[in-house]
Design a protein around this motif. Structure first.
Motif, mmCIF file in Angstrom:
data_model
loop_
_atom_site.group_PDB
_atom_site.id
_atom_site.type_symbol
_atom_site.label_atom_id
_atom_site.label_comp_id
_atom_site.label_asym_id
_atom_site.label_seq_id
_atom_site.Cartn_x
_atom_site.Cartn_y
_atom_site.Cartn_z
ATOM 1 N N UNK A 184 18.958 -13.017 23.998
ATOM 2 C CA UNK A 184 17.634 -13.579 23.742
ATOM 3 C C UNK A 184 16.833 -12.670 22.818
ATOM 4 N N UNK A 185 16.873 -11.360 23.091
ATOM 5 C CA UNK A 185 16.163 -10.424 22.214
ATOM 6 C C UNK A 185 16.702 -10.534 20.792
ATOM 7 N N UNK A 188 15.318 -12.911 18.520
ATOM 8 C CA UNK A 188 13.919 -12.727 18.171
ATOM 9 C C UNK A 188 12.969 -13.245 19.234
ATOM 10 N N UNK A 189 13.449 -13.316 20.462
ATOM 11 C CA UNK A 189 12.561 -13.753 21.530
ATOM 12 C C UNK A 189 11.909 -12.529 22.154
ATOM 13 N N UNK A 190 10.660 -12.670 22.523
ATOM 14 C CA UNK A 190 9.934 -11.571 23.142
ATOM 15 C C UNK A 190 10.338 -11.415 24.601
ATOM 16 N N UNK A 193 9.121 -14.427 26.909
ATOM 17 C CA UNK A 193 9.948 -15.624 26.734
ATOM 18 C C UNK A 193 11.307 -15.414 27.396
ATOM 19 N N UNK A 197 12.391 -17.898 30.251
ATOM 20 C CA UNK A 197 13.376 -18.930 29.936
ATOM 21 C C UNK A 197 14.804 -18.534 30.272
ATOM 22 N N UNK A 198 15.070 -17.230 30.417
ATOM 23 C CA UNK A 198 16.443 -16.795 30.669
ATOM 24 C C UNK A 198 16.566 -16.123 32.037
ATOM 25 N N UNK B 180 10.261 -9.193 16.752
ATOM 26 C CA UNK B 180 10.861 -10.514 16.921
ATOM 27 C C UNK B 180 11.215 -11.130 15.568
ATOM 28 N N UNK B 183 14.331 -9.434 14.272
ATOM 29 C CA UNK B 183 15.561 -9.878 14.934
ATOM 30 C C UNK B 183 15.920 -11.312 14.581
ATOM 31 N N UNK B 184 14.935 -12.078 14.108
ATOM 32 C CA UNK B 184 15.298 -13.404 13.590
ATOM 33 C C UNK B 184 15.925 -13.281 12.207
ATOM 34 N N UNK B 196 23.957 -18.922 26.699
ATOM 35 C CA UNK B 196 23.125 -19.000 27.900
ATOM 36 C C UNK B 196 23.675 -20.073 28.823
ATOM 37 N N UNK B 206 17.066 -23.366 21.938
ATOM 38 C CA UNK B 206 16.326 -22.187 22.392
ATOM 39 C C UNK B 206 16.028 -21.259 21.221
ATOM 40 N N UNK B 211 7.163 -20.243 19.914
ATOM 41 C CA UNK B 211 6.182 -20.391 20.977
ATOM 42 C C UNK B 211 5.033 -21.260 20.472
#
Lengths: 306, 352
Positions: A184-185, A188-190, A193, A197-198, B180, B183-184, B196, B206, B211
């Motif tokens: 998730x990180x 790019x998820x904070x 989140x 969500x996880x 973030x 990392x994207x 997941x 996901x 957000x």
């Protein structure tokens, strides 16, 4: 069967221990069923305690006690669940500052270990202060409060329901693999989140177990009910207590739960009517079982179509 | 044994050899400095000149090829000129003339866990486009180097990191970096496929969902989800089963789903940490094929333990040993004619 003697002894001990446990549980449940089932009737479940509670067979029903247990559990868990989950997330995902995490850890252990009657006594001291009479009722013009109400007992119940929620959720959150957090990180998820969500969805079964244990603890507690809800069996809730405009008054008033009903009507209490006591015990057991099964079922996620 | 299976395997091998040859050709052309060959543009990134550029002024000169148009230009970084690169013009690697061609660069990167230093000041250059393979014996720090690029290393509380990682010329370790966003733009695929525990659709969705105040609906997301699944070569296998649990896929499919998920964030660089080491040979071949395809439009930095794999897919290679970067450059040169004795021993399979 293993070959080595020491292994055989170990396996033997495991068998004996397991068997003893199963037999003990079976005997208790059978005893409850045999003794209690005779009392169970529609009238018993939906009636109100009769004035003749003192005499066996004419003791009326347990509806107010069932309602009381339901209310205390619902309000207690309404506080304990969000708080407990929050504490569990803090203790697993953040742990900063370290002193706060350590302190919280110790506090949870303490709450887990201290008998509920200690909290009940403490609650009595706090809630009987006059300025808190809005959650119970004032005692005449003494400037004190009765400290006996659904609100008062639920608040203390939240305290004893908290540790199982925290510990179970904590274990479940730790069980969510780090690879999933990293995934998730890496997308790019904070942190928030990722947790929402996880982590929390992944920990759902363990969190549900925590709720089940908390519900069991609250529903089974007698000391807090006795001291903070009232030591008498409520004859009947006021008419229309569930109506919104009556509810506040009702929740500020005394009541009873299944556990105090059992105590009251058992030979140890004033009632000396073991029949209804067993009946109520049976009902309490069934209610908790149903809650357990329902929560565990709900928590199991079915992902997509098979 | 199913004869069709054999046939398929043969086909796959032929296909693999085909792009292998294409790679070889383009590498040759690159070495010869020929920018006009169309295969070079299709299969590989703009070829950098092989000639070293010791003169710092050379950096100002425009790159001599028009092939750069094949690579989508990333948003220009608002950063000021990189002081390190300016201060040390001699640190320019032999295989890249223009610092603007570097999408990623490590400068004096030091990483330690609990005081135990894993990387001792690494200078790495990742040219824009193509596949850069990080090779070296186990424990040499290649995974740590990779994870430092998108700042996953610091998830370990005991990690201390020094030096710089320049992404599009800006230090990712500078204060104010949007982690973030970084990392994207720099995605990652892990060693163990880690979808997941959600449906296939949700795994990709996901990654797309921001957000936002309003969650985009399934219909709105579907074109994007389908697109990245297609790019990851998984669409045909899952298009009728998007609502199945992602964990019910095979390992190779899971890894391609992870690649699709990473693509969904629209990265410019994808870091891959031994993405095939948990997969069987056939899935490995599919992923390798995919990597080479993707490298046409973005940069891939891959850690691999498998020297043969590195030789098959890499355009550039960097060899690490015990936390030091020993040698880097065009893959063919590193693998076939390395300058360093240790590199020579390693690529000859004498250790590691």
């Amino acid at each position: 069967m293993p070959v080595r003697l020491s292994d055989r002894i170990g396996v033997g001990i495991a068998y004996v221990a397991g068997t003893i446990l199963i037999v003990a549980v079976a005997v208790i449940m059978l005893w409850l069923i045999v003794q209690g089932l005779g009392t169970i009737s529609w009238d018993f479940l939906t009636g109100e305690p009769a004035p003749g509670t003192l005499e066996q067979g004419v003791s009326g029903g347990i509806l107010p006690a069932i309602v009381g247990t339901f209310l205390v559990v619902a309000f207690g868990m309404a506080v304990a669940f969000p708080l407990g989950l929050g504490v569990a997330i803090f203790l697993t995902e953040y742990r900063q500052p370290a002193w706060l995490a350590k302190g919280t850890d110790t506090a949870i252990d303490l709450i887990f270990g201290v008998p509920s009657i200690v909290f009940a006594l403490f609650g009595l001291a706090i809630f009987s202060q006059g300025w808190l009479s809005f959650i119970s009722n004032p005692v005449g013009d003494t400037g004190m409060a009765t400290a006996q109400s659904f609100f008062c007992s639920s608040l203390m119940m939240a305290l004893i329901g908290l540790p199982p929620v925290v510990r179970s959720s904590q274990a479940a959150i730790l069980g969510v693999p780090d690879q999933q957090r990293e995934a998730a990180y890496a997308l790019g998820k904070g942190r928030l989140t990722t947790i929402r969500r996880i982590v929390v969805p992944g920990a759902r079964p363990g969190i549900a177990t925590g709720i089940v244990l908390g519900v069991g603890r609250i529903a089974g507690d007698t000391a807090i009910v006795w001291i903070l809800l009232g030591g008498a069996v409520l004859q009947a809730p006021p008419d229309g207590w569930y109506l919104p405009w009556n509810l506040m008054d009702f929740l500020r008033s005394e009541g009873s739960t299944l556990t105090t009903y059992i105590f009251f009507s058992s030979p140890a209490g004033e009632g000396n009517s073991p029949g209804p006591a067993y009946g109520a015990a049976f009902v309490l057991m069934v209610v908790i079982l149903i809650v357990n099964i329902a929560l565990i079922r709900l928590s199991r996620r079915k992902i997509g179509k098979r | 044994m199913d004869p069709n299976d054999d046939q398929q395997r043969l086909d796959e091998r032929a296909k693999r050899q085909e792009w292998r040859h294409a790679l070889d050709r383009s590498a040759d052309l690159r070495a010869a400095g020929d920018p006009t060959d169309p295969t070079a543009v299709a299969a590989t990134p703009p070829p950098p000149p092989a000639a070293p550029a010791p003169d710092p002024l050379a950096a100002v000169e425009p790159a001599p090829f028009g092939a750069a148009a094949a690579v989508p230009a990333p948003p220009a970084p608002a950063a000021e000129p990189d002081p390190v690169a300016l201060a040390q013009p001699l640190a320019q690697p032999a295989h890249v003339a223009d610092p603007a061609d570097l999408v990623l660069a490590a400068r004096g990167l030091r990483v330690a866990f609990s005081g135990n230093e894993i990387l001792h000041g690494v200078d790495l250059d990742a040219p824009r486009g193509g596949v850069l393979a990080l090779v070296g014996p186990s424990g040499c720090g290649k995974t740590t180097l990779l994870r430092s690029i998108n700042r996953l290393t610091e998830l370990a509380p005991t990690a201390t990191i020094g030096g710089q990682i320049l992404f599009d010329g800006a230090d990712v370790y500078a204060g104010g970096t949007d982690l973030n966003l970084l990392r994207r733009r720099v995605g990652m695929v892990f060693q163990q496929p880690n979808p997941f525990p959600m449906t296939i659709f949700d795994n990709v969705a996901f990654a797309i969902r921001e957000q936002a105040k309003r969650r985009p609906s399934r219909g709105e997301l579907m074109p994007q989800v389908a697109d990245v699944l297609q790019r990851a070569g998984l669409w045909d296998e899952v298009k009728d089963n998007l609502d199945r649990n992602a964990l019910s896929l095979s390992g190779g499919q899971q890894q391609r789903l992870c690649i699709a998920r990473t693509l969904a964030a629209n990265p410019e660089v994808i870091l891959m940490d031994e993405p095939c080491s948990a997969l069987d040979p056939r899935s490995t071949a599919r992923i390798e094929e995919l990597i080479v395809q993707l490298a046409g439009s973005l940069t891939i930095v891959i850690v691999t333990h498998n020297l043969a794999q590195a030789k098959r897919i890499a355009d550039y290679a960097a060899y690490l040993l015990n936390g030091d970067l020993i040698e880097q450059g065009i893959a063919q040169q590193v693998f076939e004619d390395p300058a360093n004795q240790s590199t020579r021993d390693f690529v000859a399979g004498m250790f590691g």
